[in-house]
Design a protein around this motif. Structure first.
Motif, PDB file in Angstrom:
ATOM      1  N   LEU A 140      22.674  -4.471  43.805  1.00  0.00           N
ATOM      2  CA  LEU A 140      23.057  -3.623  42.684  1.00  0.00           C
ATOM      3  C   LEU A 140      24.566  -3.394  42.645  1.00  0.00           C
ATOM      4  N   ALA A 141      25.150  -3.199  43.804  1.00  0.00           N
ATOM      5  CA  ALA A 141      26.601  -2.996  43.861  1.00  0.00           C
ATOM      6  C   ALA A 141      27.326  -4.231  43.339  1.00  0.00           C
ATOM      7  N   TYR A 142      26.816  -5.406  43.705  1.00  0.00           N
ATOM      8  CA  TYR A 142      27.445  -6.633  43.229  1.00  0.00           C
ATOM      9  C   TYR A 142      27.264  -6.769  41.715  1.00  0.00           C
ATOM     10  N   ALA A 143      26.045  -6.517  41.230  1.00  0.00           N
ATOM     11  CA  ALA A 143      25.805  -6.594  39.788  1.00  0.00           C
ATOM     12  C   ALA A 143      26.681  -5.599  39.030  1.00  0.00           C
ATOM     13  N   LYS A 144      26.849  -4.414  39.599  1.00  0.00           N
ATOM     14  CA  LYS A 144      27.654  -3.368  38.947  1.00  0.00           C
ATOM     15  C   LYS A 144      29.128  -3.762  38.888  1.00  0.00           C
ATOM     16  N   ALA A 150      26.708  -4.236  28.679  1.00  0.00           N
ATOM     17  CA  ALA A 150      25.243  -4.252  28.754  1.00  0.00           C
ATOM     18  C   ALA A 150      24.698  -3.108  29.596  1.00  0.00           C
ATOM     19  N   SER A 151      23.545  -2.608  29.189  1.00  0.00           N
ATOM     20  CA  SER A 151      22.714  -1.776  30.055  1.00  0.00           C
ATOM     21  C   SER A 151      21.777  -2.762  30.769  1.00  0.00           C
ATOM     22  N   TRP A 152      22.014  -2.961  32.082  1.00  0.00           N
ATOM     23  CA  TRP A 152      21.260  -3.951  32.853  1.00  0.00           C
ATOM     24  C   TRP A 152      20.373  -3.187  33.824  1.00  0.00           C
ATOM     25  N   LEU A 191      30.099  -6.611  38.190  1.00  0.00           N
ATOM     26  CA  LEU A 191      30.186  -7.566  37.097  1.00  0.00           C
ATOM     27  C   LEU A 191      29.830  -6.918  35.751  1.00  0.00           C
ATOM     28  N   ILE A 192      28.782  -6.083  35.772  1.00  0.00           N
ATOM     29  CA  ILE A 192      28.324  -5.361  34.590  1.00  0.00           C
ATOM     30  C   ILE A 192      28.241  -3.884  34.961  1.00  0.00           C
ATOM     31  N   PRO A 193      29.196  -3.068  34.554  1.00  0.00           N
ATOM     32  CA  PRO A 193      29.226  -1.673  34.981  1.00  0.00           C
ATOM     33  C   PRO A 193      27.966  -0.883  34.648  1.00  0.00           C
ATOM     34  N   GLY A 194      27.268  -1.266  33.579  1.00  0.00           N
ATOM     35  CA  GLY A 194      26.070  -0.534  33.171  1.00  0.00           C
ATOM     36  C   GLY A 194      24.814  -0.957  33.902  1.00  0.00           C
ATOM     37  N   ASP A 224      22.307 -15.814  41.690  1.00  0.00           N
ATOM     38  CA  ASP A 224      21.589 -15.704  40.422  1.00  0.00           C
ATOM     39  C   ASP A 224      22.151 -14.565  39.580  1.00  0.00           C
ATOM     40  N   ILE A 225      22.458 -13.451  40.218  1.00  0.00           N
ATOM     41  CA  ILE A 225      23.040 -12.316  39.500  1.00  0.00           C
ATOM     42  C   ILE A 225      24.354 -12.716  38.848  1.00  0.00           C
ATOM     43  N   LYS A 226      25.153 -13.476  39.569  1.00  0.00           N
ATOM     44  CA  LYS A 226      26.428 -13.956  39.014  1.00  0.00           C
ATOM     45  C   LYS A 226      26.177 -14.800  37.761  1.00  0.00           C
ATOM     46  N   LYS A 227      25.213 -15.717  37.835  1.00  0.00           N
ATOM     47  CA  LYS A 227      24.917 -16.601  36.703  1.00  0.00           C
ATOM     48  C   LYS A 227      24.357 -15.813  35.518  1.00  0.00           C
ATOM     49  N   MET A 228      23.501 -14.842  35.792  1.00  0.00           N
ATOM     50  CA  MET A 228      22.945 -14.032  34.706  1.00  0.00           C
ATOM     51  C   MET A 228      24.031 -13.202  34.033  1.00  0.00           C
ATOM     52  N   ALA A 229      24.886 -12.604  34.845  1.00  0.00           N
ATOM     53  CA  ALA A 229      25.939 -11.741  34.303  1.00  0.00           C
ATOM     54  C   ALA A 229      26.866 -12.501  33.362  1.00  0.00           C
ATOM     55  N   GLU A 230      27.018 -13.783  33.588  1.00  0.00           N
ATOM     56  CA  GLU A 230      27.937 -14.594  32.775  1.00  0.00           C
ATOM     57  C   GLU A 230      27.525 -14.657  31.310  1.00  0.00           C
TER      58      GLU A 230
END
Length: 248
Positions: free
Chosen positions: A235-239, A203-205, A241-244, A191-197
């Motif tokens: 969080l590490a995975y989301a980061k 972004a500040s996520w 994809l989206i550094p913020g 889901d995080i992958k799909k949202m990040a797309e």
């Protein structure tokens, strides 16, 4: 100012907050009424009209803003979903008249309404926070109101959420953020992958831990929140994809 009564229960007033408006001491007003039914929602009194909750009036909000002029700098308008509440334009105009900056929280499903506010100089928020709940295609059968005519329509929600993300992305970086609650089963690595797309790279996520209490769907009270280890991994995975990315 309006034909709407200002002395009727309308929402929940939080008199002072240092966390809801980044970098600004503000007040918050959570308006009742929402087009979604997120099962983990804890603002049940704002979502279900049949709930008999003690709510504040618009008059009480305005009195508070007048008393706190020069002390509070901003007003957060949240919900529920403020984009569908007729009091939102009234609140924005009054708060701005009193010198407050406006932050608007929205749930990512109402691009036409969001565009109306963003493109109206009187109503344009100074800051927007957009919730992104899970993969856009999962909105249709996880958080959509089951009596809605778009229940089960994945294509509809992919389109709506993507449009909202695009509108918010056009704001300056320091005037927007995206928010996700880490609900087990609704927010997974995929889901995080799909949202990040659909989010901008800058972004500040902001992620928040799920609380399994007072949930709109009582079965969610039995769901155990992610462990610290699981949160750190997500969080590490989301980061990546989206550094913020951050945990709030």
């Amino acid at each position: 100012m309006t034909d709407l009564p200002l002395n009727k229960p309308a929402g929940i007033l939080v008199k002072t907050t240092c966390v809801d408006y980044p970098g600004i001491v503000a007040g918050s007003f959570f308006l009742k009424g929402c087009n979604l039914r997120c099962p983990y929602c804890y603002n049940i009194g704002l979502v279900l009209p049949s709930r008999d909750e003690e709510l504040n009036t618009i008059e009480e909000l305005f009195n508070h803003l007048e008393k706190r002029q020069g002390i509070l700098k901003g007003l957060v308008i949240s919900g529920g979903e403020p984009l569908i509440n007729p009091y939102t334009p009234i609140i924005i105009k009054k708060a701005r008249e009193l010198g407050y900056k406006i932050k608007l929280d929205t749930n990512s499903t109402l691009p036409d309404e969001l565009s109306y506010f963003v493109n109206n100089e009187e109503l344009k928020p100074d800051f927007i926070a957009m919730d992104i709940k899970t993969s856009p295609e999962r909105y249709a059968d996880t958080i959509c109101n089951k009596v809605s005519n778009v229940w089960g329509n994945s294509d509809f929600f992919v389109k709506m959420v993507s449009k909202c993300a695009q509108i918010v992305s056009e704001y300056p970086q320091d005037q927007r953020e995206f928010r996700t609650v880490l609900v087990p089963g609704l927010v997974t690595k995929e889901d995080i992958k799909k949202m990040a797309e659909i989010l901008p790279a800058d972004a500040s996520w902001q992620f928040a831990q799920f609380k399994n209490e007072n949930c709109l769907d009582p079965s969610y009270n039995s769901i155990s929140p992610y462990t610290d280890k699981e949160i750190n991994e997500l969080l590490a995975y989301a980061k990546s994809l989206i550094p913020g990315t951050a945990l709030r």
